[in-house]
Scaffold this motif. Structure first.
Motif, PDB file in Angstrom:
ATOM      1  N   ALA A 219      -3.233   2.623 -10.451  1.00 31.46           N
ATOM      2  CA  ALA A 219      -4.062   1.287 -10.523  1.00 31.46           C
ATOM      3  C   ALA A 219      -5.272   1.449 -11.557  1.00 31.46           C
ATOM      4  CB  ALA A 219      -4.701   1.443  -8.975  1.00 31.46           C
ATOM      5  N   GLN A 220      -5.588   2.720 -11.803  1.00 26.98           N
ATOM      6  CA  GLN A 220      -6.771   2.718 -12.853  1.00 26.98           C
ATOM      7  C   GLN A 220      -6.256   2.358 -14.348  1.00 26.98           C
ATOM      8  OE1 GLN A 220      -8.473   6.332 -13.121  1.00 26.98           O
ATOM      9  NE2 GLN A 220     -10.167   5.932 -14.419  1.00 26.98           N
ATOM     10  N   GLU A 221      -4.936   2.756 -14.498  1.00 24.29           N
ATOM     11  CA  GLU A 221      -4.354   2.244 -15.934  1.00 24.29           C
ATOM     12  C   GLU A 221      -4.238   0.780 -15.938  1.00 24.29           C
ATOM     13  OE1 GLU A 221      -0.855   4.336 -16.260  1.00 24.29           O
ATOM     14  OE2 GLU A 221      -1.344   6.273 -16.246  1.00 24.29           O
ATOM     15  N   ARG A 222      -4.198   0.057 -14.885  1.00 21.54           N
ATOM     16  CA  ARG A 222      -3.942  -1.293 -15.023  1.00 21.54           C
ATOM     17  C   ARG A 222      -5.157  -2.143 -14.491  1.00 21.54           C
ATOM     18  NH1 ARG A 222       0.445   1.556 -14.345  1.00 21.54           N
ATOM     19  NH2 ARG A 222       2.562   0.917 -15.053  1.00 21.54           N
ATOM     20  N   ARG A 223      -5.942  -1.520 -14.482  1.00 23.53           N
ATOM     21  CA  ARG A 223      -7.373  -1.901 -13.833  1.00 23.53           C
ATOM     22  C   ARG A 223      -7.009  -2.995 -12.578  1.00 23.53           C
ATOM     23  NH1 ARG A 223     -11.679  -0.890 -17.013  1.00 23.53           N
ATOM     24  NH2 ARG A 223     -12.687  -2.758 -15.907  1.00 23.53           N
ATOM     25  N   ALA A 224      -6.336  -2.488 -11.872  1.00 20.04           N
ATOM     26  CA  ALA A 224      -5.358  -3.293 -10.595  1.00 20.04           C
ATOM     27  C   ALA A 224      -6.355  -2.926  -9.331  1.00 20.04           C
ATOM     28  CB  ALA A 224      -4.256  -3.080 -10.727  1.00 20.04           C
ATOM     29  N   PRO A 225      -6.561  -3.648  -8.550  1.00 15.63           N
ATOM     30  CA  PRO A 225      -7.205  -3.176  -7.043  1.00 15.63           C
ATOM     31  C   PRO A 225      -6.303  -2.356  -6.397  1.00 15.63           C
ATOM     32  CG  PRO A 225      -6.082  -5.486  -6.846  1.00 15.63           C
ATOM     33  CD  PRO A 225      -6.270  -5.048  -8.636  1.00 15.63           C
ATOM     34  N   LEU A 226      -7.051  -1.332  -5.857  1.00 17.57           N
ATOM     35  CA  LEU A 226      -6.317  -0.348  -5.060  1.00 17.57           C
ATOM     36  C   LEU A 226      -7.010  -0.375  -3.567  1.00 17.57           C
ATOM     37  CD1 LEU A 226      -4.766   2.211  -4.432  1.00 17.57           C
ATOM     38  CD2 LEU A 226      -6.450   3.652  -5.797  1.00 17.57           C
ATOM     39  N   HIS A 227      -6.074  -0.615  -2.496  1.00 14.29           N
ATOM     40  CA  HIS A 227      -6.404  -0.718  -1.094  1.00 14.29           C
ATOM     41  C   HIS A 227      -6.082   0.684  -0.419  1.00 14.29           C
ATOM     42  CE1 HIS A 227      -7.964  -5.194  -0.795  1.00 14.29           C
ATOM     43  NE2 HIS A 227      -7.951  -4.771  -1.980  1.00 14.29           N
ATOM     44  N   VAL A 228      -6.631   1.061   0.753  1.00 17.51           N
ATOM     45  CA  VAL A 228      -6.081   1.996   1.538  1.00 17.51           C
ATOM     46  C   VAL A 228      -6.703   1.776   3.023  1.00 17.51           C
ATOM     47  CG1 VAL A 228      -8.185   3.285   1.060  1.00 17.51           C
ATOM     48  CG2 VAL A 228      -6.470   4.547   1.949  1.00 17.51           C
ATOM     49  N   HIS A 229      -5.961   1.774   3.980  1.00 12.49           N
ATOM     50  CA  HIS A 229      -6.133   1.983   5.331  1.00 12.49           C
ATOM     51  C   HIS A 229      -7.037   3.249   5.611  1.00 12.49           C
ATOM     52  CE1 HIS A 229      -2.420  -0.584   6.554  1.00 12.49           C
ATOM     53  NE2 HIS A 229      -3.324  -1.281   6.771  1.00 12.49           N
ATOM     54  N   LEU A 230      -8.366   3.242   6.181  1.00 13.86           N
ATOM     55  CA  LEU A 230      -9.071   4.254   6.107  1.00 13.86           C
ATOM     56  C   LEU A 230      -9.929   4.579   7.550  1.00 13.86           C
ATOM     57  CD1 LEU A 230     -10.528   6.649   4.826  1.00 13.86           C
ATOM     58  CD2 LEU A 230     -12.140   4.957   3.698  1.00 13.86           C
ATOM     59  N   SER A 231      -9.705   5.666   8.134  1.00 13.90           N
ATOM     60  CA  SER A 231     -10.050   6.050   9.241  1.00 13.90           C
ATOM     61  C   SER A 231     -10.031   4.638  10.407  1.00 13.90           C
ATOM     62  CB  SER A 231     -11.636   6.409   9.157  1.00 13.90           C
ATOM     63  OG  SER A 231     -11.606   7.678   8.501  1.00 13.90           O
ATOM     64  N   GLU A 232      -9.160   3.973  10.461  1.00 15.57           N
ATOM     65  CA  GLU A 232      -8.775   2.973  11.523  1.00 15.57           C
ATOM     66  C   GLU A 232      -8.823   3.574  13.092  1.00 15.57           C
ATOM     67  OE1 GLU A 232      -5.456  -0.634  12.631  1.00 15.57           O
ATOM     68  OE2 GLU A 232      -5.169   0.759  11.014  1.00 15.57           O
ATOM     69  N   GLN A 233      -8.396   4.579  13.210  1.00 11.57           N
ATOM     70  CA  GLN A 233      -8.113   5.537  14.350  1.00 11.57           C
ATOM     71  C   GLN A 233      -8.734   6.917  14.186  1.00 11.57           C
ATOM     72  OE1 GLN A 233      -6.726   4.687  17.250  1.00 11.57           O
ATOM     73  NE2 GLN A 233      -6.436   2.364  16.304  1.00 11.57           N
ATOM     74  N   THR A 234      -9.489   7.449  15.417  1.00  7.11           N
ATOM     75  CA  THR A 234      -9.832   8.802  15.279  1.00  7.11           C
ATOM     76  C   THR A 234      -8.836   9.819  15.244  1.00  7.11           C
ATOM     77  OG1 THR A 234      -9.942   8.635  17.880  1.00  7.11           O
ATOM     78  CG2 THR A 234     -11.992   8.025  16.523  1.00  7.11           C
ATOM     79  N   ALA A 235      -7.735   9.317  15.767  1.00 10.17           N
ATOM     80  CA  ALA A 235      -6.472  10.390  15.568  1.00 10.17           C
ATOM     81  C   ALA A 235      -6.170  10.703  14.324  1.00 10.17           C
ATOM     82  CB  ALA A 235      -5.261   9.772  16.276  1.00 10.17           C
TER      83      ALA A 235
END
Length: 444
Positions: A219-235
């Motif tokens: 993503a950095q090389e292409r200056r593209a957006p990068l998304h991630v599911h983060l801490s949606e669940q305590t598990a």
């Protein structure tokens, strides 16, 4: 081609202005003229309140087939996920295109002009590759074109079922085997006028820590957006702590995933250190309130995240509801329930999350405002429905954010072209029927 729209009322970022003429050329706004009491000759008239086009920053198009199906009985996110997997197993490139085309048309009817599609349904059931390894992603790109909206295909790396665990049977069609193989496949995808290509880490449990940097680097090389599911669940937090001795946010920070072009989706269960890492790096936060409450995920610390420096955007995620006005006010109303105080965001701030900051999160920085040079993406809501009738707005966006629903959208314009006119989709005839047909095909 040049055309002019006359906006009866327009939200210009700080206030509502009556009588605004917008000239469009080659899909962009060439000029904005205020204090135009009457429509200029030849102008198309947009009655109501016109806003910048809305951005749905987090979508899983195939989840639209689950609406109402998953509301029977009790359970958790994890039991819901098993039902979701069963639907994912049934999709082909053709059925995916039909479902996504109808889902994106529904979004257009709701005033959404751009969507960030978090795409991990890459291969055939069992993991076999299609002759075109990007057949499923191409189906989504074509569906967005058919529905008349912009798309950022957030091609998602998904390699494991959990920390140190191989993908399950259901997840085999999500996986490329390694992050390097993922990068090789999605590097073939080409951007188009209506489509941009970004990247996503499904979650810290789905991408081994040693491979996170590969996705971030792509993503950095292409200056593209990068998304991630983060801490949606305590598990997820507990499992990450056990596997790596740190939170998911710390793990992402240590492997170069956080940053100004990165957006964490949900960001629900965070510590003070997590919030500081996210805000300090300029990482965005995409809240999906209707899904988060539908799946009983919890209420994320959106106020604190924004105060720490994290821009907020909004998404409809599982499409339990497709209504960015509802997402915007739900963020405020959820916070009122949590704190028992009112007024955490102004209507203007909530509208910005649903428009300009949402577009920026998915790589369409030139969208989300009514000003010279911006993409000519507009959404007009009625001011004479049973929800919006009353005093004509003069100062703020309260009518749009706290009263209107998707049902009040009268016009959606993308690149200067009417995609929705007078509440009817101009490209996809009978959207409800197409949705029903596509969903029936998936459900079998």
């Amino acid at each position: 081609m040049t055309r002019t729209y006359w906006l009866e009322h327009a939200w210009l970022g700080t206030h509502v202005e009556p009588g605004v003429a917008v000239t469009v050329e080659d899909g962009r706004i060439r000029d904005v003229a205020t204090d135009t009491d009457a429509p200029p000759p030849g102008a198309e008239i947009l009655r109501g309140l016109t806003l910048p086009g809305l951005a749905n920053a987090h979508s899983h198009a195939f989840h639209r087939a689950l609406r109402s199906t998953v509301q029977v009985g009790s359970g958790t996110f994890w039991t819901w996920r098993e039902v979701m997997y069963s639907f994912a197993d049934r999709l082909t490139p053709d059925s995916y295109h039909a479902l996504a085309r109808a889902a994106y048309a529904e979004m257009a009817l709701a005033g959404i002009t751009s969507v960030g599609e978090f795409h991990y349904l890459h291969h055939a059931p069992g993991g076999a590759r299609y002759s075109d390894p990007n057949a499923m992603g191409e189906a989504l790109i074509a569906a967005a074109a058919d529905a008349g909206i912009r798309i950022t295909l957030l091609d998602t790396c998904y390699l494991s079922a959990g920390f140190g665990q191989p993908p399950s049977t259901h997840q085999l069609r999500f996986s490329d085997g390694t992050a390097d193989a993922w990068a090789e496949r999605c590097s073939v995808l080409k951007e188009r006028d209506h489509a941009r290509i970004g990247a996503a880490v499904h979650s810290v449990r789905a991408v081994p820590a040693r491979q996170l940097a590969t996705v971030a680097g792509w993503a950095q090389e292409r200056r593209a957006p990068l998304h991630v599911h983060l801490s949606e669940q305590t598990a997820e937090n507990d499992a990450c702590q056990e596997a790596h001795g740190c939170s998911p946010t710390r793990l992402l920070a240590d492997h170069g995933v956080l940053g100004a072009r990165t957006t964490g989706v949900h960001n629900t269960h965070l510590s003070g250190e997590d919030i500081a890492l996210i805000g300090g790096s300029g990482t965005g936060t995409c809240m999906c309130p209707t899904t988060e409450r539908d799946l009983a995920d919890g209420i994320g610390p959106a106020v604190t995240l924004q105060q720490a420096g994290s821009p907020l955007s909004l998404g409809s995620d599982s499409h339990a509801v497709v209504d960015l006005f509802e997402e915007a006010r739900a963020m405020e109303l959820n916070e009122r329930l949590r704190t028992r105080t009112r007024g955490h965001w102004t209507a203007a701030a909530l509208l910005r999350a649903a428009s300009a900051d949402g577009h920026a999160a998915i790589g369409w920085d030139e969208a989300g405002s009514i000003e010279r040079g911006a993409l000519a993406d507009l959404t007009t809501i009625a001011l004479d429905s049973v929800r919006t009738a009353g005093p004509v707005p003069r100062l703020g966006a309260e009518t749009a954010v706290f009263a209107a629903t998707a049902a009040d959208v009268r016009h959606t314009i993308v690149g200067g072209r009417h995609v929705v006119r007078d509440g009817a989709h101009t490209l996809v005839p009978e959207v409800p029927r197409e949705l029903a047909r596509a969903i029936d095909a998936v459900r079998g």
